[in-house]
Design a protein around this motif. Structure first.
Motif, PDB file in Angstrom:
ATOM      1  N   GLY A  71      39.000  55.567 -57.827  1.00 16.06           N
ATOM      2  CA  GLY A  71      37.612  56.000 -57.756  1.00 16.06           C
ATOM      3  C   GLY A  71      37.027  55.856 -56.361  1.00 16.06           C
ATOM      4  O   GLY A  71      36.364  56.763 -55.853  1.00 16.06           O
ATOM      5  N   LEU A  72      37.292  54.720 -55.720  1.00 16.84           N
ATOM      6  CA  LEU A  72      36.724  54.513 -54.380  1.00 16.84           C
ATOM      7  C   LEU A  72      37.257  55.555 -53.399  1.00 16.84           C
ATOM      8  O   LEU A  72      36.499  56.114 -52.598  1.00 16.84           O
ATOM      9  N   GLY A  73      38.557  55.835 -53.471  1.00 17.18           N
ATOM     10  CA  GLY A  73      39.134  56.877 -52.615  1.00 17.18           C
ATOM     11  C   GLY A  73      38.505  58.223 -52.929  1.00 17.18           C
ATOM     12  O   GLY A  73      38.139  58.985 -52.031  1.00 17.18           O
ATOM     13  N   GLY A  74      38.374  58.493 -54.222  1.00 19.11           N
ATOM     14  CA  GLY A  74      37.796  59.761 -54.644  1.00 19.11           C
ATOM     15  C   GLY A  74      36.338  59.884 -54.231  1.00 19.11           C
ATOM     16  O   GLY A  74      35.905  60.936 -53.745  1.00 19.11           O
ATOM     17  N   TYR A  75      35.582  58.804 -54.396  1.00 14.99           N
ATOM     18  CA  TYR A  75      34.170  58.834 -54.019  1.00 14.99           C
ATOM     19  C   TYR A  75      34.000  59.010 -52.517  1.00 14.99           C
ATOM     20  O   TYR A  75      33.092  59.720 -52.062  1.00 14.99           O
ATOM     21  N   ALA A  76      34.854  58.351 -51.731  1.00 19.95           N
ATOM     22  CA  ALA A  76      34.733  58.485 -50.269  1.00 19.95           C
ATOM     23  C   ALA A  76      34.892  59.952 -49.882  1.00 19.95           C
ATOM     24  O   ALA A  76      34.104  60.487 -49.079  1.00 19.95           O
ATOM     25  N   MET A  77      35.894  60.596 -50.470  1.00 20.07           N
ATOM     26  CA  MET A  77      36.099  62.012 -50.175  1.00 20.07           C
ATOM     27  C   MET A  77      34.931  62.838 -50.696  1.00 20.07           C
ATOM     28  O   MET A  77      34.424  63.744 -50.009  1.00 20.07           O
ATOM     29  N   ALA A  78      34.472  62.516 -51.916  1.00 20.01           N
ATOM     30  CA  ALA A  78      33.370  63.277 -52.512  1.00 20.01           C
ATOM     31  C   ALA A  78      32.097  63.155 -51.681  1.00 20.01           C
ATOM     32  O   ALA A  78      31.331  64.118 -51.564  1.00 20.01           O
ATOM     33  N   ASN A 119      29.396  61.682 -42.708  1.00 14.81           N
ATOM     34  CA  ASN A 119      29.275  62.994 -42.085  1.00 14.81           C
ATOM     35  C   ASN A 119      30.509  63.309 -41.260  1.00 14.81           C
ATOM     36  O   ASN A 119      30.783  64.470 -40.957  1.00 14.81           O
ATOM     37  N   SER A 120      31.214  62.250 -40.869  1.00 17.17           N
ATOM     38  CA  SER A 120      32.399  62.442 -40.020  1.00 17.17           C
ATOM     39  C   SER A 120      33.651  62.497 -40.885  1.00 17.17           C
ATOM     40  O   SER A 120      33.886  61.616 -41.713  1.00 17.17           O
ATOM     41  N   PHE A 121      34.464  63.537 -40.682  1.00 17.96           N
ATOM     42  CA  PHE A 121      35.682  63.676 -41.480  1.00 17.96           C
ATOM     43  C   PHE A 121      36.695  62.594 -41.118  1.00 17.96           C
ATOM     44  O   PHE A 121      37.375  62.038 -41.990  1.00 17.96           O
ATOM     45  N   ALA A 122      36.768  62.291 -39.829  1.00 16.19           N
ATOM     46  CA  ALA A 122      37.706  61.262 -39.381  1.00 16.19           C
ATOM     47  C   ALA A 122      37.375  59.930 -40.049  1.00 16.19           C
ATOM     48  O   ALA A 122      38.258  59.236 -40.567  1.00 16.19           O
ATOM     49  N   PHE A 123      36.074  59.592 -40.041  1.00 22.20           N
ATOM     50  CA  PHE A 123      35.678  58.333 -40.681  1.00 22.20           C
ATOM     51  C   PHE A 123      36.003  58.366 -42.170  1.00 22.20           C
ATOM     52  O   PHE A 123      36.453  57.381 -42.743  1.00 22.20           O
ATOM     53  N   LEU A 125      38.380  59.982 -43.755  1.00 16.98           N
ATOM     54  CA  LEU A 125      39.815  59.764 -43.981  1.00 16.98           C
ATOM     55  C   LEU A 125      40.156  58.282 -43.843  1.00 16.98           C
ATOM     56  O   LEU A 125      40.929  57.729 -44.620  1.00 16.98           O
ATOM     57  N   PHE A 126      39.535  57.656 -42.837  1.00 14.71           N
ATOM     58  CA  PHE A 126      39.752  56.224 -42.630  1.00 14.71           C
ATOM     59  C   PHE A 126      39.222  55.443 -43.836  1.00 14.71           C
ATOM     60  O   PHE A 126      39.901  54.572 -44.386  1.00 14.71           O
TER      61      PHE A 126
END
Lengths: 408, 247
Positions: A71-78, A119-123, A125-126
């Motif tokens: 969920g945390l991975g999914g939420y970060a991407m979402a 807002n940052s894609f790099a962040f 992914l991290f």
């Protein structure tokens, strides 16, 4: 060719190669875009399942809270995708344009500070990996340093899953509440809802999953893999051989968390939303079932487990929606009672010996009943050589085959 | 607590479990290169003493100095790294791994998480495994799964796993329990050989075996030391005869 074959056999990578062909060639050719997207979704659970192989199968630590990291991975991407979907133009009918719609409905007038970095894609992914790993580290360090393990640890991971679900649902204005984060459209301007994008994301998921399997395989073959098995067997002996057992468990837990999180992020990309229904106790237990059905000592088996159980879930829940949970429970109980090492265990104990018998059977028949005399009868020579090689491979259980036979 | 030449100096050691003093104000000194045997009736606190030295149990009071370094506050793995090896009463080996892997895993390199990831079985490790396997008589069984070994071989394997680490102090809890007469003999020879450049503490009940290996014997009774000295002195000590050797 033979060299490649023996190397594949030794490192146990033959089954990975078969899985790769299945995922990258057979499925894309055999399925339409809709079905392929479905498989892609199931594969994201494969990440969780192989994480559980490392944590539960190898490390002997059962976690009933892998949904938290998924969920945390999914939420970060979402969160990243939601911010991109909430540009001021498309949200101009809101009272505060430029923030996600659910924030506006909940009377928020500005983006919370902790949403800003997404807002940052790099962040992003991290964060997909770092946030779950950090949480996993804190929880597992606190538990394992105090020698909390076994059932108690499993219960605590359940509690974490429950807490996170309650938190997400309760903080509706910040998290989208029970609906989750929905209506995701583009990734860096690339529309993820098209068939083309979904196919590409499928291949990305499959490739990442295969990479993750290879990484885990490498870890299993390293001394760390041996130590995990040793710890599961005799934890005190490892401790009194000068190893800080807790740190190895922390590592396994963080690794499983990172894998789950990558799965979660790929899930969000392919399904187009993320909600608390993938975080809580029930999905977390389902994830354990994937690994159990596939075989908790087998990375490839766990992926098949995730695929099969999810196919079954989709099929049965469409056909008998009321019965599905009972079937799932029955499946889990059945697996644990009848074949505790899952499908991979069945393969090892039944299919493999059967294949070996089939392979060996014709060879002695060729040489007949009497002892061969190769000097006088050159025609018999190939047959004797064949018997010799099969016999040699059968009687020398080298270290490599020993380890690979109990895994992958 | 002054510094000493002893490899191990246990002073005023006490541990109590809910008021019951399993070890009561105990003092014990072990020399370099010495093979010490601890005997005593059941419940005398022998195993507890080893547990305290290796950190499995935490002391209530007192000090344990290994080469003049205090051990009582250290976590178990740091005590091992300081050079104290411990063999458990029941053979504690990794049954699912091969004999080779059992020994290799015990090699004292790559003990951190990332060290273990990058660990390679190079010539030095291979040589050490071969050397130790030869010492414990398992050189022919390296590829065998450890669970298939006989009971005596398992005991030797565990001793071998400790020898891989070259500990300066080796503690063995009933190493010959369940062994045949022949295996006992071999074990006595093994112990006599390995104590040549390290100190060894052995807990044992078999008095013939004790006589074969002991440099010095310590008799424990009710968490205290009852007597200490050479085998002959112990055998003739009336108090020891009374509580242990007796009747």
């Amino acid at each position: 060719m033979d060299a490649i074959k023996s190397w594949l056999g030794r490192s146990g990578l033959a089954s990975v190669a078969i899985l790769a062909v299945l995922l990258l060639v057979v499925f894309p050719l055999a399925m339409d875009s809709f079905r392929l997207n479905l498989v892609g979704k199931y594969l994201t659970y494969g990440f969780v399942a192989i994480g559980l192989v490392m944590l539960w199968g190898y490390g002997g630590v059962l976690s009933l809270g892998q949904g938290v990291f998924f969920g945390l991975g999914g939420y970060a991407m979402a969160m990243f995708l939601k911010l991109e979907a909430s540009d001021p133009v498309s949200t101009k009918i809101q009272s505060t344009p430029g923030i996600p719609d659910f924030m506006d409905w909940n009377q928020l007038t500005a983006l919370p500070w902790w949403w800003e970095p997404f807002n940052s894609f790099a962040f992003t992914l991290f964060a997909v990996v770092a946030v779950p790993v950090l949480l996993a580290f804190i929880v597992s360090y606190a538990m394992f340093k105090r020698r909390v393990g076994g059932v108690y640890f499993a219960i605590i991971t359940q509690a974490v899953a429950l807490i996170l679900t309650v938190l997400i649902i309760g903080q509706q204005g910040y998290t989208g509440g029970v609906n989750g984060i929905t209506d995701l459209k583009t990734l860096m301007g690339w529309d993820i809802r098209t068939d083309e994008a979904k196919t590409l994301l499928y291949f990305l998921t499959a490739a990442l999953l295969l990479g993750a399997i290879l990484l885990c395989r490498w870890i299993q073959l390293s001394k760390l893999g041996t130590l995990l098995l040793a710890m599961r067997d005799k934890e005190d002996r490892v401790r009194f051989s000068g190893y800080d057992v807790s740190m190895f468990k922390v590592f396994a837990f963080c690794l499983a968390a990172a894998l789950s999180a990558i799965g979660g992020a790929m899930f969000t990309l392919q399904v187009g939303f993320m909600s608390p229904s993938f975080v809580g106790i029930v999905p977390s237990i389902e994830m354990v079932i994937f690994a159990a059905v596939g075989g908790r000592m087998s990375l490839v088996g766990a992926v098949y487990g995730a695929l099969l159980v999810n196919f079954g879930k989709t099929y049965f829940s469409e056909t008998f929606p009321d019965l599905w949970l009972f079937l799932m429970a029955g499946l889990f109980i059945g697996v644990v009672m009848a074949f505790p090492n899952g499908l991979a265990g069945l393969y090892e104990s039944h299919v493999k010996p059967w294949l070996a018998r089939r392979k060996q059977a014709p060879a002695p028949a060729g040489t007949g009943g009497e002892p061969p005399a190769p000097t006088t009868e050159p025609a018999h020579k190939p047959a004797t050589v064949a018997t010799a090689t099969t016999a040699a491979s059968a009687t020398s259980p080298s270290l490599g085959t020993k380890i690979s036979s109990q895994s992958v | 607590m002054s510094n000493t030449d002893f490899v191990l100096a246990v002073e005023d050691l006490t541990v109590s479990f809910d008021g019951f003093k399993a070890i009561d104000n105990l003092n014990l000194y072990v020399d370099r290169g010495e093979l010490r045997v601890i005997i005593g009736p059941n419940g005398a606190g022998k195993t507890t003493l080893l547990d305290l030295i290796c950190g499995k149990t935490k002391a209530s009071a007192g000090s344990i100095k290994f080469k003049n370094q205090e051990m009582t506050r250290l976590p178990e793995h740091m005590i091992v790294r300081a050079g104290i090896g411990r063999k458990f009463q029941t053979p504690s080996i990794y049954e699912n791994l091969t004999v080779f892997k059992n020994l290799e895993v015990s090699y004292p390199r790559g003990r951190g998480v990332f060290g273990a990831l990058c660990f390679k079985c190079d010539d030095a490790v291979q040589a050490k495994v071969d050397e130790v396997a030869g010492m414990i008589g398992l050189a022919d069984c390296l590829d065998l799964e450890a669970g298939l070994l006989s009971h005596g071989q398992k005991q030797w394997l565990e001793i071998g796993m400790l020898l891989m680490q070259d500990p300066e102090l080796l503690m063995l809890d009933e190493p010959i329990a369940g062994m045949s007469a022949r295996e006992r003999e071999l074990t006595a020879d093994l112990l006599n050989r390995i104590c040549q450049n390290r100190s060894v503490i052995v807990i044992e009940h078999d008095m013939d075996f004790v006589a074969r290996i002991a440099h010095k014997v310590t008799v424990m009774h009710q968490g205290k030391i009852l007597a200490e000295g050479s085998m002959d002195k112990i055998r003739s000590d009336p108090r020891v005869i009374d509580v242990y050797l007796g009747h």
